[in-house]
Design a protein around this motif. Structure first.
Motif, PDB file in Angstrom:
ATOM      1  N   UNK A 122       8.694   7.179   5.089  1.00 36.62           N
ATOM      2  CA  UNK A 122       7.652   6.255   4.644  1.00 36.62           C
ATOM      3  C   UNK A 122       7.460   5.129   5.657  1.00 36.62           C
ATOM      4  N   UNK A 123       8.560   4.603   6.200  1.00 39.00           N
ATOM      5  CA  UNK A 123       8.459   3.525   7.167  1.00 39.00           C
ATOM      6  C   UNK A 123       7.667   3.975   8.403  1.00 39.00           C
ATOM      7  N   UNK A 124       7.851   5.208   8.818  1.00 40.56           N
ATOM      8  CA  UNK A 124       7.125   5.695   9.997  1.00 40.56           C
ATOM      9  C   UNK A 124       5.633   5.806   9.742  1.00 40.56           C
ATOM     10  N   UNK A 125       5.256   6.188   8.534  1.00 39.72           N
ATOM     11  CA  UNK A 125       3.825   6.170   8.180  1.00 39.72           C
ATOM     12  C   UNK A 125       3.286   4.747   8.293  1.00 39.72           C
ATOM     13  N   UNK A 162      11.310  -1.637   3.205  1.00 45.03           N
ATOM     14  CA  UNK A 162      11.449  -0.196   3.006  1.00 45.03           C
ATOM     15  C   UNK A 162      12.896   0.211   2.735  1.00 45.03           C
ATOM     16  N   UNK A 163      13.819  -0.738   2.811  1.00 38.92           N
ATOM     17  CA  UNK A 163      15.205  -0.438   2.517  1.00 38.92           C
ATOM     18  C   UNK A 163      15.928   0.205   3.686  1.00 38.92           C
ATOM     19  N   UNK A 164      17.097   0.736   3.410  1.00 38.00           N
ATOM     20  CA  UNK A 164      17.912   1.379   4.448  1.00 38.00           C
ATOM     21  C   UNK A 164      17.263   2.673   4.916  1.00 38.00           C
ATOM     22  N   UNK A 165      17.629   3.082   6.123  1.00 37.15           N
ATOM     23  CA  UNK A 165      17.067   4.314   6.685  1.00 37.15           C
ATOM     24  C   UNK A 165      17.418   5.537   5.842  1.00 37.15           C
ATOM     25  N   UNK A 179       0.839  -1.206   0.000  1.00 38.86           N
ATOM     26  CA  UNK A 179       0.000   0.000   0.000  1.00 38.86           C
ATOM     27  C   UNK A 179       0.872   1.253   0.000  1.00 38.86           C
ATOM     28  N   UNK A 180       1.874   1.279   0.853  1.00 41.73           N
ATOM     29  CA  UNK A 180       2.698   2.487   0.970  1.00 41.73           C
ATOM     30  C   UNK A 180       3.624   2.670  -0.219  1.00 41.73           C
ATOM     31  N   UNK A 181       4.140   1.565  -0.761  1.00 38.19           N
ATOM     32  CA  UNK A 181       4.962   1.693  -1.963  1.00 38.19           C
ATOM     33  C   UNK A 181       4.115   2.193  -3.138  1.00 38.19           C
ATOM     34  N   UNK A 182       2.915   1.645  -3.294  1.00 37.40           N
ATOM     35  CA  UNK A 182       2.024   2.118  -4.352  1.00 37.40           C
ATOM     36  C   UNK A 182       1.651   3.583  -4.144  1.00 37.40           C
ATOM     37  N   UNK A 183       1.492   3.964  -2.864  1.00 36.67           N
ATOM     38  CA  UNK A 183       1.146   5.349  -2.567  1.00 36.67           C
ATOM     39  C   UNK A 183       2.220   6.330  -2.992  1.00 36.67           C
ATOM     40  N   UNK A 222       9.114   9.441  -7.711  1.00 41.62           N
ATOM     41  CA  UNK A 222       8.498   8.748  -6.584  1.00 41.62           C
ATOM     42  C   UNK A 222       8.390   9.738  -5.431  1.00 41.62           C
ATOM     43  N   UNK A 223       7.152   9.990  -4.998  1.00 38.12           N
ATOM     44  CA  UNK A 223       6.937  10.995  -3.973  1.00 38.12           C
ATOM     45  C   UNK A 223       6.843  10.408  -2.583  1.00 38.12           C
ATOM     46  N   UNK A 224       6.236  11.169  -1.689  1.00 34.37           N
ATOM     47  CA  UNK A 224       5.990  10.706  -0.328  1.00 34.37           C
ATOM     48  C   UNK A 224       4.536  10.273  -0.198  1.00 34.37           C
ATOM     49  N   UNK A 225       4.242   9.525   0.840  1.00 33.13           N
ATOM     50  CA  UNK A 225       2.865   9.155   1.143  1.00 33.13           C
ATOM     51  C   UNK A 225       2.058  10.436   1.379  1.00 33.13           C
ATOM     52  N   UNK A 226       0.926  10.553   0.677  1.00 34.91           N
ATOM     53  CA  UNK A 226       0.053  11.720   0.786  1.00 34.91           C
ATOM     54  C   UNK A 226       0.837  13.025   0.563  1.00 34.91           C
ATOM     55  N   UNK A 227       1.585  13.070  -0.513  1.00 38.46           N
ATOM     56  CA  UNK A 227       2.431  14.227  -0.811  1.00 38.46           C
ATOM     57  C   UNK A 227       1.638  15.537  -0.795  1.00 38.46           C
TER      58      UNK A 227
END
Length: 472
Positions: free
Chosen positions: A359-362, A298-301, A217-221, A315-320
């Motif tokens: 993204x990981x925190x979302x 989510x990969x490395x920090x 979901x978050x990657x698609x977002x 590639x943007x952020x979640x809910x950019x």
């Protein structure tokens, strides 16, 4: 008006595929290979037909049609959300420019790589889940499994369309490779580690659809925000279907916890394994495993590649669009998880290189909502036990904590301490054997296995005892 799907075509679509005969022929030549893959790597349980949802348009309402469908005749197709002719890139160096309808030459390789990685996850989960039908706890659950499977197959089609339509010969070759890699294969495994793990039982399936599909979901977002408009529109539609997959996981774990609670109260014991259920400590171990493996996705920090994707508008952020900043991030900073003087802590980095952490925190916040939900079941029953998400440093194989061992509470361990104690936090062979021993099929309408509670609602208004799947 919603964009309707054209089911008169060999490949159902809402992208006017018939107007590009060369592309249509290319995809029609790929179709037999896909069907061969489905037959050899898709669900193994023979069925007559399944009560499935099929996309009919991409509008907010009425985008899905329900009916019994033979699995081999399911109409996979290509669906993009409606085009916004005025859409503009919302972030990065190209912020404010019209969204791209064609691939910018300077970003061709990067976009292709993003699409291939996303596309590789879709058939992988089908392969991981192919044998689960044989141990389904009810026809309702069996139907949900198959719905997830066919939608993952359609998501593969979505990525293959983009590769064929916009990336020429290299795209066609990558589309073929998506069918040649297989989950868990030693010679040609799937790209991301979580998609080479086993999904041998239904508790694992529910955890996968809750945690790993939530990563999806978050990657698609983030890809929905892409300046490449066809990718954005593709991911926007895929998110509608991804929501069902997460519902399967959320409510599946609900029902496991609910049944465990019932038997704990009935027998006045925490150890309900002898009563044919899954003890809470085992549920917690499976949660620990699937959550930690999904965090690795989510990969490395910190990542210079992701920073470059953002600046390029790929590639943007979640809910950019809801972010209250300049959407450039060139002068911003973020705290990321890190080892600081050998201890688990945080350090400040440029916001652009810390986008994986953002993204990981979302994701982590979203995962917690499910844990809160399951804990309400325990609280409502008057029980003191609670489930919890482990530390982000626990059982990590990617990122800042890949080289250390830590408890679920985030305390550092030596390698020897980890080996001695990991069985308290991750599923052991004894745990896995117990869970698998419960996986006895229940394929009669209205009946359900003893280790899981029935759902509160059926599918599309149908009752639980509806014949959702007709077996051969």
């Amino acid at each position: 008006m919603p964009v309707s799907a054209d089911y008169s075509e060999k490949i159902p679509n809402n992208v006017d595929l018939h107007e590009d005969r060369r592309l249509q022929r290319a995809l029609e030549s790929w179709q037999p290979n896909f069907l061969s893959w489905w037959e050899s790597m898709g669900p193994t349980l023979p069925t007559q037909d399944v009560y499935l949802r099929t996309a009919v348009n991409v509008g907010r309402e009425g985008w899905a049609h329900f009916g019994h469908v033979a699995m081999k005749d399911y109409r996979w197709g290509i669906f993009l959300a409606e085009r916004d002719g005025d859409r503009r890139i919302g972030f990065g160096a190209h912020k404010g420019e019209p969204a791209w309808q064609k691939v910018p030459g300077e970003y061709r390789a990067e976009l292709q790589r993003l699409i291939v990685i996303q596309g590789d996850t879709e058939p992988a989960s089908v392969e991981q889940q192919r044998n689960l039908g044989a141990t389904a706890p009810s026809l309702y659950d069996l139907r949900n499994l198959f719905q997830v499977n066919v939608e993952e197959g359609r998501h593969l089609w979505a990525m293959v369309y983009l590769l064929h339509a916009f990336f020429g010969r290299e795209g066609r070759e990558e589309a073929e490779e998506l069918l040649h890699r297989n989950s868990g294969s030693e010679e040609s495994p799937r790209i991301l580690g979580a998609f080479n793990e086993e999904t041998p039982d239904w508790l694992s399936f529910f955890m996968f659809t809750y945690f790993t599909d939530r990563d999806g979901k978050y990657q698609l977002g983030t890809l929905k925000e892409s300046g490449f408009d066809p990718l954005s529109r593709t991911c926007e539609f895929m998110l509608k279907e991804e929501a069902h997959h997460m519902m399967v996981g959320t409510t599946g774990i609900d029902r496991v916890v609910e049944r465990t609670v019932q038997l704990m109260l009935e027998h006045d014991t925490d150890d309900v394994a002898p009563n044919g259920a899954i003890p809470l400590n085992m549920v917690q171990k499976y949660l620990n495993f699937h959550y930690s493996v999904s965090l690795d996705l989510f990969g490395s920090e910190t990542s210079s590649n992701v920073a470059n994707y953002y600046t390029a508008g790929l590639k943007g952020r979640w809910m950019e669009g809801r972010r209250k900043d300049d959407h450039l991030l060139t002068d911003d900073a973020i705290l990321v998880d890190a080892l600081v003087d050998g201890e688990i802590g945080q350090t400040e980095v440029a916001a652009l290189v810390g986008l994986n952490t953002d993204l990981r925190r979302e994701y982590v916040s979203d995962c917690q909502s499910g844990v809160n939900r399951w804990n309400r079941i325990l609280a409502d029953a008057g029980l003191p036990q609670r489930l919890h998400l482990p530390s982000v440093a626990f059982n990590r194989k990617v990122g800042a904590f890949a080289g250390i061992e830590a408890t679920p509470q985030g305390e550092r361990l030596t390698a020897e301490e980890w080996e001695a104690r990991k069985g308290a936090w991750l599923p052991t062979e004894v745990d896995k054997t117990h869970v698998r021993s419960l996986m006895r099929p229940v394929h009669e309408p209205g009946k359900i296995a003893s280790w899981i509670a029935p759902p509160r609602n059926g599918i599309n208004g149908k009752p639980f005892d509806y014949e959702y799947v007709r077996l051969c």
